[in-house]
Motif scaffolding. Sequence first.
Motif, PDB file in Angstrom:
ATOM      1  N   GLN B  27      27.442  30.775 -34.791  1.00 51.23           N
ATOM      2  CA  GLN B  27      26.153  30.481 -34.363  1.00 51.23           C
ATOM      3  C   GLN B  27      25.432  29.812 -34.045  1.00 51.23           C
ATOM      4  N   GLY B  28      26.348  27.636 -34.232  1.00 51.23           N
ATOM      5  CA  GLY B  28      26.413  27.245 -33.695  1.00 51.23           C
ATOM      6  C   GLY B  28      26.675  26.956 -32.462  1.00 51.23           C
ATOM      7  N   GLU B  29      28.024  27.422 -32.682  1.00 51.26           N
ATOM      8  CA  GLU B  29      28.347  26.884 -31.088  1.00 51.26           C
ATOM      9  C   GLU B  29      27.566  28.094 -29.410  1.00 51.26           C
ATOM     10  N   ILE B  30      26.793  28.982 -30.208  1.00 42.38           N
ATOM     11  CA  ILE B  30      26.508  30.374 -29.150  1.00 42.38           C
ATOM     12  C   ILE B  30      24.755  29.099 -29.152  1.00 42.38           C
ATOM     13  N   GLU B  31      24.174  29.167 -30.547  1.00 36.54           N
ATOM     14  CA  GLU B  31      23.148  28.003 -30.032  1.00 36.54           C
ATOM     15  C   GLU B  31      23.095  26.571 -29.636  1.00 36.54           C
ATOM     16  N   LYS B  32      24.020  26.354 -29.319  1.00 35.40           N
ATOM     17  CA  LYS B  32      24.736  24.671 -28.637  1.00 35.40           C
ATOM     18  C   LYS B  32      24.909  24.885 -27.357  1.00 35.40           C
ATOM     19  N   ALA B  33      25.732  26.238 -26.988  1.00 38.47           N
ATOM     20  CA  ALA B  33      26.125  26.657 -25.388  1.00 38.47           C
ATOM     21  C   ALA B  33      24.382  27.212 -25.082  1.00 38.47           C
ATOM     22  N   LEU B  34      23.562  28.124 -25.647  1.00 37.93           N
ATOM     23  CA  LEU B  34      22.065  28.150 -25.438  1.00 37.93           C
ATOM     24  C   LEU B  34      21.533  27.490 -25.104  1.00 37.93           C
ATOM     25  N   GLY B  35      21.930  26.263 -25.281  1.00 38.85           N
ATOM     26  CA  GLY B  35      20.728  25.059 -25.835  1.00 38.85           C
ATOM     27  C   GLY B  35      21.081  24.750 -24.022  1.00 38.85           C
ATOM     28  N   LYS B  36      22.213  24.767 -23.703  1.00 37.57           N
ATOM     29  CA  LYS B  36      22.950  23.855 -22.605  1.00 37.57           C
ATOM     30  C   LYS B  36      22.010  24.303 -21.593  1.00 37.57           C
ATOM     31  N   MET B  37      22.032  25.922 -21.689  1.00 36.25           N
ATOM     32  CA  MET B  37      21.703  26.135 -20.825  1.00 36.25           C
ATOM     33  C   MET B  37      19.786  26.498 -20.686  1.00 36.25           C
ATOM     34  N   HIS B  38      19.233  26.206 -21.650  1.00 35.55           N
ATOM     35  CA  HIS B  38      17.916  26.163 -21.904  1.00 35.55           C
ATOM     36  C   HIS B  38      17.780  24.057 -21.537  1.00 35.55           C
ATOM     37  N   LYS B  39      18.418  23.659 -21.106  1.00 38.04           N
ATOM     38  CA  LYS B  39      18.287  21.950 -21.413  1.00 38.04           C
ATOM     39  C   LYS B  39      17.328  21.134 -22.739  1.00 38.04           C
ATOM     40  N   ILE B  40      18.091  22.162 -23.444  1.00 39.11           N
ATOM     41  CA  ILE B  40      17.701  21.713 -24.902  1.00 39.11           C
ATOM     42  C   ILE B  40      18.671  21.430 -25.539  1.00 39.11           C
ATOM     43  N   ASP B  41      18.027  20.679 -27.278  1.00 34.45           N
ATOM     44  CA  ASP B  41      19.690  20.055 -28.045  1.00 34.45           C
ATOM     45  C   ASP B  41      20.122  21.864 -28.659  1.00 34.45           C
ATOM     46  N   LYS B  42      19.495  23.005 -28.907  1.00 33.46           N
ATOM     47  CA  LYS B  42      19.789  24.532 -28.930  1.00 33.46           C
ATOM     48  C   LYS B  42      18.511  25.547 -29.240  1.00 33.46           C
ATOM     49  N   VAL B  43      18.833  26.723 -28.870  1.00 29.88           N
ATOM     50  CA  VAL B  43      18.286  27.956 -28.751  1.00 29.88           C
ATOM     51  C   VAL B  43      18.454  28.724 -30.749  1.00 29.88           C
ATOM     52  N   PRO B  44      17.990  29.676 -31.044  1.00 31.15           N
ATOM     53  CA  PRO B  44      18.061  29.839 -32.184  1.00 31.15           C
ATOM     54  C   PRO B  44      18.061  31.277 -31.791  1.00 31.15           C
ATOM     55  N   PRO B  72      20.876  39.688 -15.872  1.00 35.74           N
ATOM     56  CA  PRO B  72      22.074  40.004 -16.701  1.00 35.74           C
ATOM     57  C   PRO B  72      23.187  39.957 -16.690  1.00 35.74           C
ATOM     58  N   SER B  73      23.977  39.919 -14.949  1.00 41.67           N
ATOM     59  CA  SER B  73      25.025  39.510 -14.898  1.00 41.67           C
ATOM     60  C   SER B  73      25.615  37.616 -14.929  1.00 41.67           C
ATOM     61  N   ASN B  74      24.062  37.375 -14.813  1.00 41.96           N
ATOM     62  CA  ASN B  74      24.800  35.913 -14.322  1.00 41.96           C
ATOM     63  C   ASN B  74      23.940  35.289 -15.048  1.00 41.96           C
ATOM     64  N   TRP B  75      23.497  35.961 -16.721  1.00 40.02           N
ATOM     65  CA  TRP B  75      23.846  35.160 -17.903  1.00 40.02           C
ATOM     66  C   TRP B  75      25.307  35.443 -18.855  1.00 40.02           C
ATOM     67  N   LEU B  76      25.349  36.028 -18.712  1.00 38.83           N
ATOM     68  CA  LEU B  76      26.883  36.644 -19.093  1.00 38.83           C
ATOM     69  C   LEU B  76      28.065  35.012 -18.352  1.00 38.83           C
ATOM     70  N   ARG B  77      27.830  35.761 -17.504  1.00 40.25           N
ATOM     71  CA  ARG B  77      28.425  34.686 -16.667  1.00 40.25           C
ATOM     72  C   ARG B  77      28.908  33.131 -16.985  1.00 40.25           C
ATOM     73  N   ALA B  78      27.302  33.074 -16.593  1.00 40.13           N
ATOM     74  CA  ALA B  78      26.586  31.398 -17.668  1.00 40.13           C
ATOM     75  C   ALA B  78      27.530  31.050 -18.898  1.00 40.13           C
ATOM     76  N   LEU B  79      26.597  32.194 -19.949  1.00 42.53           N
ATOM     77  CA  LEU B  79      27.414  31.815 -21.019  1.00 42.53           C
ATOM     78  C   LEU B  79      28.706  32.230 -21.039  1.00 42.53           C
ATOM     79  N   THR B  80      29.362  32.458 -21.017  1.00 39.02           N
ATOM     80  CA  THR B  80      30.931  32.978 -21.333  1.00 39.02           C
ATOM     81  C   THR B  80      31.481  31.082 -20.967  1.00 39.02           C
ATOM     82  N   SER B  81      31.025  31.092 -19.568  1.00 35.31           N
ATOM     83  CA  SER B  81      31.609  29.589 -19.500  1.00 35.31           C
ATOM     84  C   SER B  81      31.369  28.696 -20.650  1.00 35.31           C
ATOM     85  N   LEU B  82      30.284  28.609 -21.314  1.00 41.15           N
ATOM     86  CA  LEU B  82      29.834  27.641 -22.406  1.00 41.15           C
ATOM     87  C   LEU B  82      30.485  27.878 -23.631  1.00 41.15           C
TER      88      LEU B  82
END
Lengths: 245, 245
Positions: B27-44, B72-82
Motif C-alpha cells: 500500500q505504501g509503495e502504491i500510494e507513493k507512486a500515485l502521489g508522484k503522478m499527482h504531484k502530492i505526497d500520496k494518494v490513498p 488507461p494504457s498510459n495510466w498503466l505505463r506511467a504507474l509501472t515506471s514508478l
Amino acid sequence: MRMKMVISYDGTNFSGYQIQPGKRTIQGEIEKALGKMHKIDKVPVIASGRTDSGVHAIGQVIHFDTQLQIEPSNWLRALTSLLPSDIQIIDIGKVDDHFHARYDAKSKEYRYVIFHREQPDIFKRHYAYWVAESLDIDKMKQALTYIEGKHDFTSFCAANSGVKGDKIRTVLQAALEEQGDEIIFTIRGDGFLYNMVRIIVGTVVEVGKGKRDPEEILNILRAKNRKVAGKTAPAHGLFLWNVQY
Amino acid sequence: MRMKMVISYDGTNFSGYQIQPGKRTIQGEIEKALGKMHKIDKVPVIASGRTDSGVHAIGQVIHFDTQLQIEPSNWLRALTSLLPSDIQIIDIGKVDDHFHARYDAKSKEYRYVIFHREQPDIFKRHYAYWVAESLDIDKMKQALTYIEGKHDFTSFCAANSGVKGDKIRTVLQAALEEQGDEIIFTIRGDGFLYNMVRIIVGTVVEVGKGKRDPEEILNILRAKNRKVAGKTAPAHGLFLWNVQY
C-alpha cells in the motif's frame, strides 16, 4: 581427505560466485560456513568455474580438503544449518585426493530461460529473461545448429574477458525447447568463454526477432570479433545446470 | 473519477499489504507512486483486503479517486515506471464512482502451494511451503470437503485477530490438486477471517501426515476454538488469486 560437493544457489542476492572483499558471494559464504565447522576463519574451496552476479546454479561442483571425520549425511546437515537459505547442498561425499573440480571437468551444461509472453510475470523476474516480441522459434533452432561443434568462439566472448590461450571450444549440444510460456536453451560444451552462453542466447534472440538470418551465425564465428555478435542476454536467465567429470 | 486496479505482487520483501510507518509495504509503495503522478505526497487507496508479510497476490484489487485525465494504457505505463519491480499492474480502468474494492467484493479466491518432495528447492523457498513427509492426498481431499459450506470458522481464525461481528463465512470451494511436485489448494469464499486459509491448510496437512482423521474437521468447526485446529501454515505459500465483484 578431499570432499566433493554439488550445490545449488539462487544468484539473485549474490555478487557472483567468486570471493570479493566486502561483497556477499557464494564462495565467501561457503568458505565461512566450512570455517565455522573447522573452527578456523575459512576453508578454501575450488569450484568448476565462476558464475556472474545474478546467475543461478542447479549443480555447481566444488571441492575442498578437510581433516574432519564426519559421515556424509552429517556433513550435509551440519553445513546446511550454517549456510544461508539461498545456497543448498545437493550432495557431498569423499573423493579421490587427486580430484579437481575445475581441471577435471569434462563438460558443463548451462540452461537459459526466456519468459516469452506479452505481459511480464513478476515471479519470474529474477529467473527468466522476459521477451515480449514475437520470436521465430524454428529460425532460432536453426541458428543454434551452427553453434554446435568445434569453433573459435572469439566473437562470443566478452571483449574484457582476459581469457588467456586460444578461444577454441567444442559445443556438444546447443538446442532449445518451448515449455508453455518458456523457451529453455540447453548449451553443453567442453569449456566456456566469459559470457559465452549469454552472448549466444542474445544473438539467437536477435535471429528470433528477425533482425538477423540464422546463417549469420557462421559469419559471426568466422569474424572472431565480439562486435559482430548480438547483445549479451541478462544474467538472471542463466543457470549452471551440471558439470560432467 | 474512480479507478479500479488489478495488481500482482511478490510479497517476499514487503512487511505485508497495509501501510505502516517506517516499513516497506505494498500500500505504501502504491500510494507513493500515485502521489508522484499527482504531484502530492500520496494518494490513498483501498484494497479488497490486507495480505500479511510474505503473502503474494496474483489479482489483488484496489480503488482510488483521481482528477487526472489519462488514457488507461498510459495510466498503466506511467504507474509501472514508478512502482518497484515486485509490484505489477495487471489492469487499470475507470469504474463507477460507487465501486468499493472492499465492500463490493462478492468472493475471493486464494491458492496455497505446497512443495512436496524429500529435498527442498531453493528457488521455491519464498513461493511454496516445503513438506518432506509423505502425505495421504485422498484424506486431505476428504478433509477439505468438510470445510466447504457455511460454517462458524472461529476455530480457523487467529486468536489475536480482533475480528468484530460473527465468524460465520461461506466457503464456496475448498479443493486441492497435485501438479508434479506441487500440491495446490484452491479456497474460495464470500469472506475470510484472519489467517483462515493458512490454518485450514495447516490443519489439512496434519490430516495428510496421519496425525488427524479427515472427520476431525467437523469436530474442530463445532469446537469454535482456535486451539483445537492445526498449525498456521507459513505465509510464503499463500497467493491471493483473484477477487470477484
